[in-house]
Design an enzyme around this catalytic site. Structure first.
Site, PDB file in Angstrom:
ATOM      1  N   LEU A 511       0.684  -1.078   0.093  1.00 31.44           N
ATOM      2  CA  LEU A 511       0.349   0.022   0.111  1.00 31.44           C
ATOM      3  C   LEU A 511       1.153   0.677  -0.160  1.00 31.44           C
ATOM      4  O   LEU A 511       0.122   2.094  -0.432  1.00 31.44           O
ATOM      5  CB  LEU A 511      -0.880   0.089   1.053  1.00 31.44           C
ATOM      6  CG  LEU A 511      -2.047  -1.154   0.916  1.00 31.44           C
ATOM      7  CD1 LEU A 511      -2.594  -1.196   2.407  1.00 31.44           C
ATOM      8  CD2 LEU A 511      -3.111  -0.598   0.582  1.00 31.44           C
ATOM      9  N   GLY A 512       1.698   1.364   0.554  1.00 35.52           N
ATOM     10  CA  GLY A 512       2.897   2.856   0.573  1.00 35.52           C
ATOM     11  C   GLY A 512       4.001   2.086   1.760  1.00 35.52           C
ATOM     12  O   GLY A 512       4.206   1.276   2.368  1.00 35.52           O
ATOM     13  N   GLY A 514       5.295   3.054   5.485  1.00 33.77           N
ATOM     14  CA  GLY A 514       5.197   3.764   6.403  1.00 33.77           C
ATOM     15  C   GLY A 514       5.960   4.749   6.904  1.00 33.77           C
ATOM     16  O   GLY A 514       7.242   4.741   6.868  1.00 33.77           O
ATOM     17  N   GLY A 515       6.282   4.883   8.665  1.00 35.88           N
ATOM     18  CA  GLY A 515       6.838   5.311   9.052  1.00 35.88           C
ATOM     19  C   GLY A 515       7.928   4.787   9.988  1.00 35.88           C
ATOM     20  O   GLY A 515       8.847   5.558   9.100  1.00 35.88           O
ATOM     21  N   PHE A 516       7.783   3.396   9.596  1.00 39.76           N
ATOM     22  CA  PHE A 516       9.006   2.533   9.638  1.00 39.76           C
ATOM     23  C   PHE A 516       9.263   1.346   8.941  1.00 39.76           C
ATOM     24  O   PHE A 516      10.226   0.662   9.038  1.00 39.76           O
ATOM     25  CB  PHE A 516       9.672   1.845  11.273  1.00 39.76           C
ATOM     26  CG  PHE A 516       7.807   1.764  11.498  1.00 39.76           C
ATOM     27  CD1 PHE A 516       7.900   0.580  11.896  1.00 39.76           C
ATOM     28  CD2 PHE A 516       7.257   2.184  12.803  1.00 39.76           C
ATOM     29  CE1 PHE A 516       6.930  -0.694  11.687  1.00 39.76           C
ATOM     30  CE2 PHE A 516       5.980   1.724  13.187  1.00 39.76           C
ATOM     31  CZ  PHE A 516       5.713   0.489  12.678  1.00 39.76           C
ATOM     32  N   VAL A 519       3.629  -1.192   4.084  1.00 40.51           N
ATOM     33  CA  VAL A 519       2.589  -1.147   4.747  1.00 40.51           C
ATOM     34  C   VAL A 519       1.996  -2.000   3.367  1.00 40.51           C
ATOM     35  O   VAL A 519       2.235  -1.606   2.460  1.00 40.51           O
ATOM     36  CB  VAL A 519       1.695  -0.269   5.120  1.00 40.51           C
ATOM     37  CG1 VAL A 519       0.875  -0.431   5.626  1.00 40.51           C
ATOM     38  CG2 VAL A 519       2.783   0.923   5.883  1.00 40.51           C
ATOM     39  N   LYS A 533       2.023  -3.681   8.203  1.00 45.07           N
ATOM     40  CA  LYS A 533       2.980  -2.259   8.486  1.00 45.07           C
ATOM     41  C   LYS A 533       4.100  -3.121   9.209  1.00 45.07           C
ATOM     42  O   LYS A 533       4.133  -4.350  10.614  1.00 45.07           O
ATOM     43  CB  LYS A 533       2.987  -1.314   9.896  1.00 45.07           C
ATOM     44  CG  LYS A 533       3.032  -0.603   9.448  1.00 45.07           C
ATOM     45  CD  LYS A 533       2.930   0.789  10.572  1.00 45.07           C
ATOM     46  CE  LYS A 533       1.878   2.121  10.273  1.00 45.07           C
ATOM     47  NZ  LYS A 533       2.571   2.838  11.273  1.00 45.07           N
ATOM     48  N   ASP A 630       2.391  14.340  15.434  1.00 42.90           N
ATOM     49  CA  ASP A 630       3.124  13.934  13.341  1.00 42.90           C
ATOM     50  C   ASP A 630       1.722  13.876  12.875  1.00 42.90           C
ATOM     51  O   ASP A 630       1.829  12.920  12.162  1.00 42.90           O
ATOM     52  CB  ASP A 630       3.651  12.777  13.089  1.00 42.90           C
ATOM     53  CG  ASP A 630       4.248  12.482  11.492  1.00 42.90           C
ATOM     54  OD1 ASP A 630       4.762  13.988  10.969  1.00 42.90           O
ATOM     55  OD2 ASP A 630       5.059  11.425  11.338  1.00 42.90           O
TER      56      ASP A 630
END
Ligand SMILES: *[C@@H]1O[C@H](CO)[C@@H](O)[C@H](O)[C@H]1NC(C)=O
Ligand SMILES: *[C@@H]1O[C@H](CO)[C@@H](O)[C@H](O)[C@H]1NC(C)=O
Ligand SMILES: *[C@@H]1O[C@H](CO)[C@@H](O)[C@H](O)[C@H]1NC(C)=O
Ligand SMILES: *[C@@H]1O[C@H](CO)[C@@H](O)[C@H](O)[C@H]1NC(C)=O
Ligand SMILES: *[C@@H]1O[C@H](CO)[C@@H](O)[C@H](O)[C@H]1NC(C)=O
Ligand SMILES: *[C@@H]1O[C@H](CO)[C@@H](O)[C@H](O)[C@H]1NC(C)=O
Ligand SMILES: *[C@@H]1O[C@H](CO)[C@@H](O)[C@H](O)[C@H]1NC(C)=O
Length: 798
Positions: A511-512, A514-516, A519, A533, A630
């Site tokens: 999906l993309g 993410g922060g770490f 995902v 994630k 954030d």
């Protein structure tokens, strides 16, 4: 006095003290009347009574609210079913000793009644929040002709009894409002069911949703006792005259309420002087295991397990097909034909919520042994427990035929003894014996089988122990603290389950980022869509964020926060599993010309309100005080109805209740959403989130990103641009052309002004999120904004 003006918004502490009336009445007699606009203030100035309009409604009601706080909090409503349509209402005491509310033409809208007449009737608002009708010269509570405490609405105040008068059969119960705009009785009620051994129940349209469990001498057995709670003083009174539950406040300087909201949750709130908001101490029901009888008969719910429902020992699922599909309501039945015998034994379950007692039998003086014998000698008796857990336990509760609504409560709960055939007990004993000999002579083939069975059971626990041994203390390297995850009872998924669900982490499922880490979208075998994630292997920083996310989000539950379903920790893999948000994130919609038209103004306003509610929960309603740090469009996920859910708690921080702000050397977050004091000095507070929220509001309105905003005529950022137009009286020009529509013009103008207030240069000039929520739900006048922070795009880009 209604909160019609927000003048106090920014300077309210000063204004507020000035508002306190010196000569306010706390009661009135037959010669006086209370008109719309007049109020009564109780003698100690805690409560105020008068006319009000709830939420965005224009209807008028007579109600009681807390007097000294800036958030109007209605605790009682007189004419909840019969609103006044205008402000012609008059409240008066008649010589028939009743209090009536009449409208402009003299029609009786609402009235109290009494069976007694007195010489000099008066109505008086007491400092407990109780409105009473009594004789002027007789203030003995026993002789009150009428009192509002007998007719609770949705709020239980200290000193108010909930329960039944067994002499008259009169019930006092809470009934939710229909909605925040409509105090008329909604679907939910909270009352004490007097059948068997009495228990409080939360009902929706008379169907049980949640049960608090029977009173165990200290508290209801189904509610985990928290530190904050045990300082309260509760009474549960059960004798042949009455059954009731009430609580007293121990510290009169702290305002407290318990109320049933229109969505069917009971919450305890305490007023927090520091944040000037209500802080929720607990919410009931709290998780899926609180759903009444979720595991059916003879099932036990454990929120930390997967599946959450299990059958008690000796029982098997009645309909195993449904059971596999996570429909546990069919419950469990005996695994083998059941023959009752006085040789039966009992299996002890500790730390559990006691089963529904509506058809139980009890005796307050019997000992546990007598209780056991009584159960043994009645073939329908299936379980027993102590009635009162204080002083080592006393009294006896017996259950017949069936046990429902049992759950595991870690750290509280009681001991329950469930009947089992002696043959079953015998089995349990030999199994233990075999296991012991195994550890002595581990090579024996026979034991190998036993070990593998036990291994499967214990695997999860061993994993944890092994990991901690292998990776050392929690602070070092890749050592997510498993105990944290354990403590929060987060379900664990096996790696191969997640791999299968995400098609082996295929690119098509990604999906993309993410922060770490990446995902992925996934589909579990039971049809549940998930988002996964996955912590990327290189990311050291990611580990801290992963841990942070688990820590915060598993503690939080709100419909505007994304829900964490579980985690997966195996070997080098660390993953978090969320409910899937089919509509991706907000940035996908608002910044794209082709999709932004799909999101009309009313929906955008709903999204803004949802985000504000989620933030309010983080800042003051949850047990922790959390700054997200954030907040941005890509962290606002949208569910299938486009309801916003705040996500990504990797950078979130908690605050002490007495702490205002903190400073960090490592400024993390996203430029364009950071307030000046944070981006420049590393200082953050709840007001940093308010700044980011303000940026979001302006982005949602304009359909443009603050960061990277370019205008051919000037170098202003989106904030500066909006401010310039606002000062020129042309604020609406900033609005996304695809939603510009004159019928919403004033609403949009108002939100631009609110957005600008949120992005003020100085944190003290920004409203708190609770005031933002007031601004969003009322029509009150907003203060004039000053120049916002980060006027120029250059600053944003540094
Ligand atoms: C009603 O109250 C007013 C003011 O407290 C008082 O002056 C008056 O005498 C009272 N009337 C009666 C009938 O008690
Ligand atoms: C006052 O109440 C009466 C009875 O409820 C009703 O018939 C009448 O229309 C109301 N008058 C106004 C002005 O609301
Ligand atoms: C008030 O009157 C209603 C209707 O007659 C009755 O049902 C109710 O019990 C009465 N309440 C009291 C406190 O007398
Ligand atoms: C909260 O503020 C009120 C009004 O200023 C004050 O009376 C009360 O003592 C304060 N409570 C606490 C716990 O500080
Ligand atoms: C119950 O009795 C039946 C027949 O008497 C017997 O077959 C069965 O094994 C017994 N069950 C148990 C659990 O003792
Ligand atoms: C409770 O048990 C005690 C002891 O067995 C007995 O004396 C007493 O009568 C019982 N009380 C009731 C209400 O059954
Ligand atoms: C067992 O208890 C039930 C419920 O209290 C009662 O109706 C029944 O008579 C009892 N049976 C015996 C044999 O005591």
């Amino acid at each position: 006095m209604r909160a019609t003006s927000c003048d106090y918004l920014l300077i309210w502490p000063v204004m507020f003290l000035m508002v306190i009336k010196c000569d306010a009445l706390d009661g009135f007699n037959v010669t006086q009347i209370i008109r719309d606009g007049d109020t009564l203030v109780s003698a100690g100035a805690r409560f105020e009574l008068g006319f009000f309009s709830p939420g965005s409604s224009s209807r008028r009601y007579v109600g009681i609210w807390f007097n000294r706080i800036p958030v109007q909090t209605i605790v009682w409503v007189a004419n909840r079913e019969t609103p006044l349509l205008d402000s012609s209402g008059v409240l008066q005491v008649t010589d028939k000793s009743v209090l009536t509310l009449v409208n402009g033409t003299g029609g009786i809208i609402w009235s109290t009644n009494t069976s007694k007449l007195v010489q000099n009737p008066i109505a008086q608002l007491l400092d407990t929040g109780n409105l009473v009708v009594r004789d002027q010269n007789d203030n003995n509570p026993k002789n009150f002709l009428w009192q509002s405490f007998d007719y609770p609405c949705d709020t239980q105040l200290p000193g108010m009894k909930l329960g039944r008068d067994l002499v008259t059969g009169f019930d006092r119960m809470l009934t939710s409002w229909k909605s925040s705009d409509d105090p008329s009785p909604g679907s939910y009620t909270y009352w004490i069911d007097p059948r068997g051994y009495p228990q409080p129940f939360l009902l929706k349209d008379s169907i049980v949703q949640f049960c608090d469990g029977p009173w165990d001498g200290m508290w209801f057995s189904g509610t985990a006792i928290t530190q904050a709670d045990s300082s309260d003083s509760f009474q549960f009174v059960f004798n042949d005259k009455e059954i009731y539950y009430s609580y007293n406040e121990l510290d009169p300087s702290v305002l407290t309420t318990r109320s049933l909201n229109p969505y069917g949750t009971m919450q305890r709130y305490d007023w927090n002087n520091h944040t000037q908001g209500w802080a929720a101490y607990y919410t009931k029901p709290i998780d899926n295991c609180d759903t009444f009888a979720v595991c059916g008969a003879f099932g036990i719910c454990n929120f930390g397990n997967s599946p959450q429902c299990q059958c008690m020992k000796g029982f098997v699922p009645k309909m195993s097909r449904n059971w596999d599909r996570k429909d546990w309501s069919g419950g469990c039945v005996h695994g083998a034909p059941w023959n009752c015998s006085t040789k039966d034994g009992f299996i002890k379950y500790s730390n559990v919520k006691l089963p529904d007692t509506r058809s139980s039998w009890y005796n307050t003086t019997m000992t546990l042994d007598q209780c056991k014998m009584k159960c043994l000698h009645n073939c329908s008796c299936v379980a027993f427990a102590n009635l009162d857990v204080r002083n080592g336990g006393s009294g006896c509760l017996l259950w017949f035929n069936s046990l429902i609504d049992v759950r595991v409560l870690s750290g509280s709960g009681e001991d329950l003894y469930v009947r089992a055939a002696s043959s079953e007990l015998g089995n349990a004993r030999t199994r233990v014996a075999v296991a012991v000999s195994c550890s002595l002579v581990a090579a024996l083939f026979l034991c190998g089988v036993t070990i593998s069975i036990m291994w499967r059971r214990r695997r999860r626990r061993r994993w944890r122990i092994k990991k901690e041994a292998k990776y050392g203390a929690p602070e070092e390297g890749r050592s997510i603290n498993n105990r944290i995850i354990g403590n929060y009872e987060l379900p664990e998924y096996a790696f191969n389950v997640i791999a299968e669900a995400t098609n082996n982490f295929s690119h098509a499922n990604k999906l993309g980022e993410g922060g770490f880490g990446p995902v992925y979208k996934g589909l579990l075998n039971d049809g549940q869509e998930i988002a996964v994630k996955r912590l990327s292997k290189e990311s050291r920083q990611g580990l801290a964020e992963f841990k942070n996310e688990v820590l915060f989000i598993s503690k939080l539950q709100h419909r505007n926060l994304v829900k964490l379903m579980g985690c997966c920790i195996e070997a080098e893999e660390w993953m978090l599993i969320y409910e899937c948000m089919p509509n991706k994130s907000l940035d996908y919609f608002i910044f794209d010309q082709s999709t932004s038209a799909l999101l009309g103004w009313p929906k955008r306003l709903e999204i803004i309100k949802g985000i504000a509610r989620g933030l309010l929960y983080l800042h003051q309603d949850s047990r922790l005080r959390i700054v997200h740090r954030d907040l941005k469009a890509s962290n606002i996920l949208l569910d299938f109805e486009m309801n916003p859910k705040i996500s990504d708690f990797g950078l979130a921080r908690t605050f002490d209740r007495n702490e205002d702000s903190a400073r960090t050397k490592r400024v993390v977050g996203t430029y364009g959403y950071m307030p000046p004091e944070y981006a420049i000095d590393g200082v953050f507070s709840v007001k940093s989130d308010v700044f980011s929220f303000g940026v979001l509001v302006l982005e949602i309105l304009s359909g443009k990103r603050n960061r990277g905003f370019i205008h051919s005529d000037h170098h202003h950022s989106l904030l500066g641009h909006a401010w310039m137009l606002f000062r020129k009286g042309a604020a609406l020009e900033v609005v996304d052309p695809s939603i510009r529509n004159s019928s919403y013009a004033s609403q949009m103008e108002r939100l631009i002004q609110m957005g600008l207030l949120c992005v003020q240069q100085h944190p003290d000039d920004r409203p708190s999120i609770s005031l933002v929520n007031v601004m969003l739900t009322s029509g009150c006048e907003l203060p004039e904004p000053k120049e916002p922070g980060f006027l120029y795009s250059k600053e944003c880009a540094t």
